[in-house]
Motif scaffolding. Structure first.
Motif, short mmCIF file in Angstrom:
data_model
loop_
_atom_site.label_atom_id
_atom_site.label_comp_id
_atom_site.label_asym_id
_atom_site.label_seq_id
_atom_site.Cartn_x
_atom_site.Cartn_y
_atom_site.Cartn_z
N TRP A 410 10.18 -0.35 7.05
CA TRP A 410 10.71 -0.60 5.79
C TRP A 410 9.77 -1.29 4.89
O TRP A 410 9.64 -1.11 3.61
CB TRP A 410 12.03 -1.09 5.90
N LEU A 411 9.13 -2.37 5.54
CA LEU A 411 8.08 -3.05 4.67
C LEU A 411 7.06 -2.21 4.14
O LEU A 411 6.69 -2.44 3.15
CB LEU A 411 7.45 -4.20 5.52
N HIS A 412 6.48 -1.41 4.89
CA HIS A 412 5.38 -0.50 4.40
C HIS A 412 6.20 0.38 3.23
O HIS A 412 5.27 0.74 2.36
CB HIS A 412 5.10 0.36 5.40
N LYS A 413 7.36 0.83 3.37
CA LYS A 413 7.64 1.70 2.29
C LYS A 413 7.53 0.90 0.84
O LYS A 413 7.27 1.30 -0.13
CB LYS A 413 9.28 2.19 2.26
N GLY A 414 7.90 -0.43 0.99
CA GLY A 414 7.81 -1.27 -0.17
C GLY A 414 6.45 -1.75 -0.72
O GLY A 414 6.15 -1.51 -1.76
N LEU A 415 5.49 -1.69 0.28
CA LEU A 415 4.03 -2.12 -0.08
C LEU A 415 3.36 -0.77 -0.41
O LEU A 415 2.59 -0.91 -1.30
CB LEU A 415 3.42 -2.70 1.16
N ALA A 416 3.74 0.23 0.32
CA ALA A 416 3.18 1.42 -0.57
C ALA A 416 3.04 1.76 -1.90
O ALA A 416 2.25 2.63 -2.31
CB ALA A 416 3.58 2.79 0.37
N ILE A 417 3.98 1.22 -2.55
CA ILE A 417 3.90 1.27 -3.81
C ILE A 417 2.75 0.83 -4.63
O ILE A 417 2.15 1.40 -5.66
CB ILE A 417 5.44 0.79 -4.51
N PHE A 418 2.28 -0.10 -4.15
CA PHE A 418 1.23 -0.83 -4.57
C PHE A 418 -0.16 -0.57 -4.22
O PHE A 418 -1.18 -0.90 -4.44
CB PHE A 418 1.18 -2.45 -4.18
N GLY A 419 -0.22 0.46 -3.22
CA GLY A 419 -1.31 1.26 -2.77
C GLY A 419 -1.73 0.74 -1.33
O GLY A 419 -1.29 -0.17 -0.80
N SER A 420 -2.79 1.46 -0.64
CA SER A 420 -2.94 1.23 0.72
C SER A 420 -3.75 0.04 0.83
O SER A 420 -3.86 -0.79 1.83
CB SER A 420 -3.96 2.26 1.13
N SER A 421 -4.33 -0.54 -0.11
CA SER A 421 -5.14 -1.83 0.06
C SER A 421 -4.32 -3.11 0.07
O SER A 421 -4.59 -3.97 0.95
CB SER A 421 -6.13 -2.08 -1.00
N VAL A 422 -3.06 -2.93 -0.73
CA VAL A 422 -2.03 -4.09 -0.42
C VAL A 422 -1.59 -3.93 1.01
O VAL A 422 -1.11 -4.90 1.60
CB VAL A 422 -1.12 -3.84 -1.61
N VAL A 423 -1.14 -2.78 1.47
CA VAL A 423 -0.74 -2.49 2.64
C VAL A 423 -1.52 -3.21 3.84
O VAL A 423 -0.87 -3.91 4.73
CB VAL A 423 -0.35 -0.92 3.27
#
Length: 469
Positions: A410-423
């Motif tokens: 679920w954390l990934h789902k939120g971070l993915a909004i900002f792009g792979s670099s943020v992930v």
């Protein structure tokens, strides 16, 4: 601690021949090693026949092909596309299933002797495969989600039971000599499994692959029967007599032990953040598969290819590095070297999140875990009592593992909004948490008792643990 020389690290034909001679010597001197190798080969072969099928379902964007119709209809009425949350929902369902299964396993271990609960676990999984064989011949909606969840539960419990049993069969010194070879046997099985899937998924179809996996689990049952006398022999040699008796205690004793004992707590922290690192990579990889490999068969072949690369690298390290590293330097480098490699990999991905680099870091991360970190951690369980081996270890490898999955998917789902670099930048800090946990394990294991003491059941020659009262 001795310092490795260049000759120690050189992989020449003479060195390779020497390592194979040592393997032959160990096999000749240790009959249970044969059965342990066959056991782990069959177990991982059976699992890796199923894994590409499961992963392709997890990467599917077609909700109707994975979930039951009522859930698809409900999501439509709620105003969101279920296909955009496939992995998040599947991981949430898996966590719920794991939480429900953990007390059942705890009750089985607490109330039945080893000769009963070990075969019972595998017979249950064989029966489940027979049920899925029937389901895959029907058009019942939701069978994809059920299979994804079941496969995740099967993997964790079956492998956890295997390593717990190995800690009964081999003492600490023996484990350092043979766990690398046993891991290599499993890795060969993990190479064969995806090969079977890749070659036969077209002509046989998905359903018939389940029967292949069931046959592998039947071989595991034979190996359990053959290894039982060696577990009894080790226990008698150590003066312990509880291996074939029910352990008793609470069904939730494993979680209590993890909370109370520093080593187990450090192992749980390492596992929690280590799974988080892998979950972020897994989700990014799933997005790549959706875009470039649409369709279940294409996705299955892609995942089978990645598994081949992971297991090929793992096999090389297990055959030529793991045994030498554990015997010469102990568990510290086995835990810390993979952690350092993950930190470097995430730095590279944060700077340049290319699809090919994601696949390469995935291969390096999983290979380091399987070839070094996992054998290193498993040797530690030969030095703790049976409650920690079967109850606490199961809690770490199942409930805590899947709790981490749920958190980070679920954390990934939120971070993915900002792009792979943020992930991947976030993943770097998660990897730091894993590294800190690994260092805590290295420190805590120095206080472990001698291997002979750990073979005594709780309550025999020492105070029972609070979790067993």
């Amino acid at each position: 601690m001795s310092v490795a020389t260049d000759a120690d690290l050189r992989v020449s034909p003479i060195a390779i021949a020497g390592r194979f001679r040592r393997l032959r010597t160990e096999l000749a001197a240790s009959p249970p090693l044969w059965w342990a190798l066959l056991y782990f080969f069959s177990l991982l072969c059976g699992y890796y026949v199923l894994r590409p099928v499961r992963d392709a379902m997890g990467a599917s964007g077609d909700a109707a092909a994975v979930f039951p119709r009522w859930l698809v209809d409900w999501s439509g009425d709620a105003g969101f596309a279920l296909g955009e949350y496939t992995l998040q929902v599947l991981f949430s369902m898996t966590f719920v299933a794991m939480v429900l299964a953990q007390p059942v396993y705890g009750a089985l271990v607490a109330r039945f002797p080893r000769r009963v609960f070990l075969p019972a676990v595998y017979l249950f999984f064989i029966a489940c495969l027979a049920g899925f064989y029937w389901l895959f011949h029907t058009t019942m909606p939701g069978r994809g989600a059920a299979f994804f969840v079941w496969t995740a539960v099967f993997n964790l419990f079956a492998v956890t039971v295997f390593w717990s049993f190995m800690a009964d069969v081999f003492d600490n010194e023996h484990a350092k000599r043979v766990y690398g070879y046993i891991g290599a046997g499993g890795t060969i099985g993990a190479l064969v499994g995806p090969g079977i899937t890749r070659v036969l998924v077209g002509p046989l179809g998905l359903a018939n692959l389940l029967l292949v996996s069931a046959g592998c689990l039947a071989v595991c049952l034979l190996c359990i029967v053959k290894l039982r006398p060696w577990a009894l022999r080790r226990e008698r040699k150590a003066g312990a007599h509880g291996g074939e008796e029910a352990m008793g205690g609470s069904v939730l004793a494993g979680l209590k032990l993890v909370w109370e004992q520093p080593l187990l707590r450090a192992l749980a922290i390492t596992g929690f953040f280590g799974v988080g690192v892998g979950t972020l990579l897994y989700n990014e990889q799933a997005q790549i598969v959706r875009e470039f490999y649409p369709g279940p068969e294409a996705g299955t072949r892609y995942y089978a290819t990645v598994d081949w690369a992971v297991n090929g690298l793992t096999l090389l390290v297990q055959l030529f590095v793991t045994r030498w590293l554990l015997r010469r330097h102990g568990v510290a480098p086995a835990l810390l070297v993979p952690a350092a490699a993950i930190l470097v990999g995430y730095c590279m991905l944060a700077a340049s999140p290319l699809p090919i680099l994601v696949a390469m870091v995935q291969v390096a991360t999983r290979a380091g875990e399987f070839s070094l970190a996992k054998p290193g951690r498993e040797t530690l369980y030969t030095r703790v009592d049976r409650e920690a081996r079967y109850k606490a270890k199961a809690a770490i490898d199942t409930a805590i593992y899947r709790g981490s999955d749920l958190t980070f998917v679920w954390l990934h789902k939120g971070l993915a909004i900002f792009g792979s670099s943020v992930v991947f930048a976030t993943g770097f800090f998660i990897a730091l948490g894993m590294t800190a946990g690994a260092w805590s394990v290295v420190r805590a294991q120095r206080a472990l008792p001698d291997a002979q003491d750990s073979d005594r059941p709780a309550g025999e020659g020492k105070e029972p643990s609070p979790a067993s009262r």
